[in-house]
Design a protein around this motif. Structure first.
Motif, PDB file in Angstrom:
ATOM      1  N   PHE A 236       4.992  -0.685   7.570  1.00 18.99           N
ATOM      2  CA  PHE A 236       6.414  -0.996   7.460  1.00 18.99           C
ATOM      3  C   PHE A 236       7.264   0.192   7.925  1.00 18.99           C
ATOM      4  N   ILE A 237       6.913   1.384   7.486  1.00 15.11           N
ATOM      5  CA  ILE A 237       7.638   2.596   7.903  1.00 15.11           C
ATOM      6  C   ILE A 237       7.477   2.805   9.408  1.00 15.11           C
ATOM      7  N   LEU A 238       6.283   2.586   9.911  1.00 10.28           N
ATOM      8  CA  LEU A 238       6.039   2.686  11.344  1.00 10.28           C
ATOM      9  C   LEU A 238       6.874   1.659  12.114  1.00 10.28           C
ATOM     10  N   PHE A 239       7.014   0.481  11.543  1.00  5.65           N
ATOM     11  CA  PHE A 239       7.830  -0.566  12.162  1.00  5.65           C
ATOM     12  C   PHE A 239       9.288  -0.112  12.268  1.00  5.65           C
TER      13      PHE A 239
ATOM     14  N   GLY B 221      12.992   8.688   9.247  1.00  7.91           N
ATOM     15  CA  GLY B 221      12.125   8.922  10.406  1.00  7.91           C
ATOM     16  C   GLY B 221      12.801   8.487  11.697  1.00  7.91           C
ATOM     17  N   SER B 222      13.498   7.366  11.639  1.00  8.04           N
ATOM     18  CA  SER B 222      14.220   6.868  12.802  1.00  8.04           C
ATOM     19  C   SER B 222      15.360   7.818  13.180  1.00  8.04           C
ATOM     20  N   SER B 223      16.076   8.313  12.189  1.00 11.73           N
ATOM     21  CA  SER B 223      17.184   9.243  12.449  1.00 11.73           C
ATOM     22  C   SER B 223      16.675  10.551  13.054  1.00 11.73           C
ATOM     23  N   ILE B 224      15.588  11.063  12.521  1.00 11.06           N
ATOM     24  CA  ILE B 224      15.037  12.331  13.032  1.00 11.06           C
ATOM     25  C   ILE B 224      14.490  12.156  14.439  1.00 11.06           C
ATOM     26  N   SER B 225      13.772  11.064  14.684  1.00 13.64           N
ATOM     27  CA  SER B 225      13.251  10.847  16.040  1.00 13.64           C
ATOM     28  C   SER B 225      14.396  10.633  17.026  1.00 13.64           C
ATOM     29  N   PHE B 226      15.475   9.993  16.576  1.00 14.95           N
ATOM     30  CA  PHE B 226      16.647   9.802  17.418  1.00 14.95           C
ATOM     31  C   PHE B 226      17.249  11.147  17.832  1.00 14.95           C
ATOM     32  N   TYR B 227      17.329  12.073  16.890  1.00 19.25           N
ATOM     33  CA  TYR B 227      17.890  13.398  17.169  1.00 19.25           C
ATOM     34  C   TYR B 227      17.136  14.067  18.317  1.00 19.25           C
ATOM     35  N   PHE B 228      15.808  14.025  18.247  1.00 12.28           N
ATOM     36  CA  PHE B 228      15.014  14.678  19.287  1.00 12.28           C
ATOM     37  C   PHE B 228      15.065  13.917  20.607  1.00 12.28           C
TER      38      PHE B 228
END
Length: 183
Positions: A23-26, A63-70
Motif C-alpha cells: 500500500f505504501i509502495l502504491f 514518501g511521495s513528498s520526499i521523492s517529489f522533492y528529489f
C-alpha cells in the motif's frame, strides 16, 4: 485506469502482513500513474480501517513528498512544467502558511504536487520542506482515510455529515484562495 487500480487494491487487501508495504509502495507509484491521492487514501481506510489506514497513508504521502522533492531537483523540465501549473493554480504568488496549505491539500481539486512545489520554493532547505510536508500531510491522511473507513459502513446520517463537511471545506478554502489570489 480502473482496470489497473481495482486488481491492485485487491492484491493489497489479500497480501496479508505485506499489505501495508504494498500500500505504501502504491502511494509512491501513484504519482507516476496519475492516480489521485484521494482515491488511495480512501482505499486505505476501506482496506485497513481508520487508524492503520491513516498511518500507512501518512507514510506513503511522506514518501511521495520526499521523492517529489528529489525529482524536482534533478529533472529540470519537470520543474519548469510544475512552475507553470503553479502559476495557473495560484494566480499570484500568495503568502500561504502551512495551515492554509493543509486545508488546500484537503480540497480534491487542488493538485497534490502543486502545493508540494509551492512549499519547496518557499522552504530554505530540505529539512524545512520535510517539516512543512509533515504538517500538511497529517490532515490529508487522517481525513480522507477516515472517510474511506466511513464509506465502508455509511448510513444516511453519515452521508449527510460527510457531504456537509465537504461543502463547508470547499467554501472555506474558496474564501482563502480568493484572499490569497487578491494579495
Amino acid at each position: 485506469m480502473e482496470d489497473f487500480v481495482d486488481p491492485l487494491l485487491q492484491f493489497i487487501e489479500q497480501a496479508g502482513w505485506l499489505g501495508p508495504f504494498f500500500f505504501i509502495l502504491f502511494h509512491l507509484v501513484r504519482q507516476v500513474l496519475f492516480i489521485p491521492v484521494l482515491l488511495i487514501c480512501l482505499a486505505g481506510g476501506f482496506i485497513f480501517g481508520g487508524v492503520l489506514g491513516s498511518l500507512y497513508s501518512f507514510i506513503g504521502l511522506m514518501g511521495s513528498s520526499i521523492s517529489f522533492y528529489f525529482l524536482m531537483k534533478y529533472i529540470p523540465w519537470l520543474h519548469k512544467r510544475l512552475a507553470r501549473l503553479k502559476e495557473r493554480v495560484l494566480k499570484k504568488d500568495p503568502d500561504l502558511n502551512v495551515w492554509q496549505l493543509s486545508v488546500f491539500r484537503l480540497v480534491p481539486f487542488v493538485h497534490f504536487h502543486v502545493l508540494s512545489f509551492y512549499v519547496m520554493e518557499k522552504s530554505a532547505d530540505f529539512k524545512g520542506y520535510v517539516r512543512q510536508s509533515f504538517i500538511m500531510n497529517i490532515p490529508m491522511a487522517i481525513v480522507y482515510t477516515t472517510f474511506g473507513n466511513l464509506l465502508y459502513d455509511l448510513n444516511p446520517y453519515g452521508l449527510f455529515a460527510l457531504a456537509s463537511f465537504l461543502i463547508l471545506l470547499m467554501i472555506i478554502s474558496r474564501n482563502w484562495s480568493d484572499q490569497a489570489v487578491t494579495r
